[in-house]
Design a protein around this motif. Sequence first.
Motif, PDB file in Angstrom:
ATOM      1  N   ASP B  42       0.636   1.883   3.591  1.00  0.00           N
ATOM      2  CA  ASP B  42       0.510   0.430   3.830  1.00  0.00           C
ATOM      3  C   ASP B  42      -0.495  -0.207   2.873  1.00  0.00           C
ATOM      4  O   ASP B  42      -0.242  -1.270   2.315  1.00  0.00           O
ATOM      5  N   ALA B  43      -1.648   0.449   2.707  1.00  0.00           N
ATOM      6  CA  ALA B  43      -2.680  -0.101   1.814  1.00  0.00           C
ATOM      7  C   ALA B  43      -2.165  -0.140   0.376  1.00  0.00           C
ATOM      8  O   ALA B  43      -2.372  -1.129  -0.346  1.00  0.00           O
ATOM      9  N   LEU B  44      -1.493   0.917  -0.043  1.00  0.00           N
ATOM     10  CA  LEU B  44      -0.985   0.973  -1.415  1.00  0.00           C
ATOM     11  C   LEU B  44       0.080  -0.112  -1.627  1.00  0.00           C
ATOM     12  O   LEU B  44       0.094  -0.797  -2.655  1.00  0.00           O
ATOM     13  N   ARG B  45       0.959  -0.268  -0.649  1.00  0.00           N
ATOM     14  CA  ARG B  45       2.051  -1.242  -0.765  1.00  0.00           C
ATOM     15  C   ARG B  45       1.537  -2.678  -0.782  1.00  0.00           C
ATOM     16  O   ARG B  45       2.173  -3.570  -1.350  1.00  0.00           O
ATOM     17  N   SER B  46       0.394  -2.891  -0.128  1.00  0.00           N
ATOM     18  CA  SER B  46      -0.072  -4.269   0.054  1.00  0.00           C
ATOM     19  C   SER B  46      -0.769  -4.845  -1.185  1.00  0.00           C
ATOM     20  O   SER B  46      -1.089  -6.028  -1.219  1.00  0.00           O
ATOM     21  N   GLU B  47      -1.009  -4.021  -2.207  1.00  0.00           N
ATOM     22  CA  GLU B  47      -1.688  -4.520  -3.412  1.00  0.00           C
ATOM     23  C   GLU B  47      -0.652  -4.924  -4.458  1.00  0.00           C
ATOM     24  O   GLU B  47      -0.009  -4.066  -5.064  1.00  0.00           O
ATOM     25  N   PRO B  48      -0.488  -6.236  -4.681  1.00  0.00           N
ATOM     26  CA  PRO B  48       0.535  -6.712  -5.631  1.00  0.00           C
ATOM     27  C   PRO B  48       0.361  -6.123  -7.034  1.00  0.00           C
ATOM     28  O   PRO B  48       1.343  -5.908  -7.745  1.00  0.00           O
ATOM     29  N   SER B  49      -0.894  -5.856  -7.422  1.00  0.00           N
ATOM     30  CA  SER B  49      -1.126  -5.367  -8.791  1.00  0.00           C
ATOM     31  C   SER B  49      -0.532  -3.977  -9.022  1.00  0.00           C
ATOM     32  O   SER B  49      -0.431  -3.525 -10.163  1.00  0.00           O
ATOM     33  N   ARG B  50      -0.153  -3.302  -7.962  1.00  0.00           N
ATOM     34  CA  ARG B  50       0.439  -1.974  -8.128  1.00  0.00           C
ATOM     35  C   ARG B  50       1.943  -2.040  -8.425  1.00  0.00           C
ATOM     36  O   ARG B  50       2.537  -1.052  -8.837  1.00  0.00           O
ATOM     37  N   ARG B  51       2.553  -3.187  -8.180  1.00  0.00           N
ATOM     38  CA  ARG B  51       4.006  -3.301  -8.357  1.00  0.00           C
ATOM     39  C   ARG B  51       4.370  -3.244  -9.850  1.00  0.00           C
ATOM     40  O   ARG B  51       3.660  -3.823 -10.690  1.00  0.00           O
ATOM     41  N   LEU B  52       5.479  -2.583 -10.159  1.00  0.00           N
ATOM     42  CA  LEU B  52       5.903  -2.501 -11.558  1.00  0.00           C
ATOM     43  C   LEU B  52       6.232  -3.881 -12.101  1.00  0.00           C
ATOM     44  O   LEU B  52       6.066  -4.150 -13.290  1.00  0.00           O
TER      45      LEU B  52
END
Lengths: 170, 99
Positions: B42-52
């Motif tokens: 959940d924490a990883l998914r919630s950070e927009p900067s991680r999206r390709l």
Amino acid sequence: MTAILTETTRHLTTQLGEELKRPQGNWQRRPALRQFVRSTDMLAEITLSTWAWICETLEDGGFEGREFAGYCRVLLEAIDGALSGYERLLALAAEAKLTAEAAGLPDLDVKLIALREVRPRIAEAFSFATQPPRPIDEKRLAESIAALERGEMIDCDDEFIDRFVAGGNI
Amino acid sequence: MAYFVRMTPPVRTYLWNLSGLTRQGRLSLSICTIGFLRNHGDALRSEPSRRLAPGSSRFRFDHLFADAGRIWHAECIADDSAASYGLLEIVDMDCHYGP
């Protein structure tokens, strides 16, 4: 453990930074100088303990990348704070006519040598952790996406992990 | 929430063929990467900067660990298209060592 060490390190770094901004004249009192030495000593001790814990954790599973980079950043600030504090302390001890021994500086010196030794390693680890992402292997990713769309996935459940730990193929 | 994690056959093959790691290092890489995603998805998914890319179903996360005297960096990509069913899927991994 993590939060206590890093938050304490951050707090002490801030505190030390504020102490360093105090006018020079305020440091003529010996108790204040000794307190400054204690703060710097504590910061050095906690910083070294935190780095030891980070090294152990790297060996024992590791960290998520940004979490790791965050710890390294805190430690680098702490080391720089302790080292700049120490430079100032040497001058202040002389002004207060306090011997280095009476101010507790020789003990602190040992820790600061250790901090100087670990700083390049932490800086190198920080740099490694914060490198820009490498280019994606588009061929491998395309194969993965195709497998995903075909529903050819491998369950990473407890059985998968047990099989792996036992030495079998995954 | 804890997710159920899956990986694609190309990622598994990559893990099998990755050289330079000890057996313990390979275990660490596999188990901890899965664990990060399972427990901190959940924490990883919630950070927009991680999206390709904005709105992409794929996001990056990294795993740093030590093995054989070196620090290793695993750059992973996961897909959360099926996150509403409690599923996160590892679709790419690129592991290299540093200091």
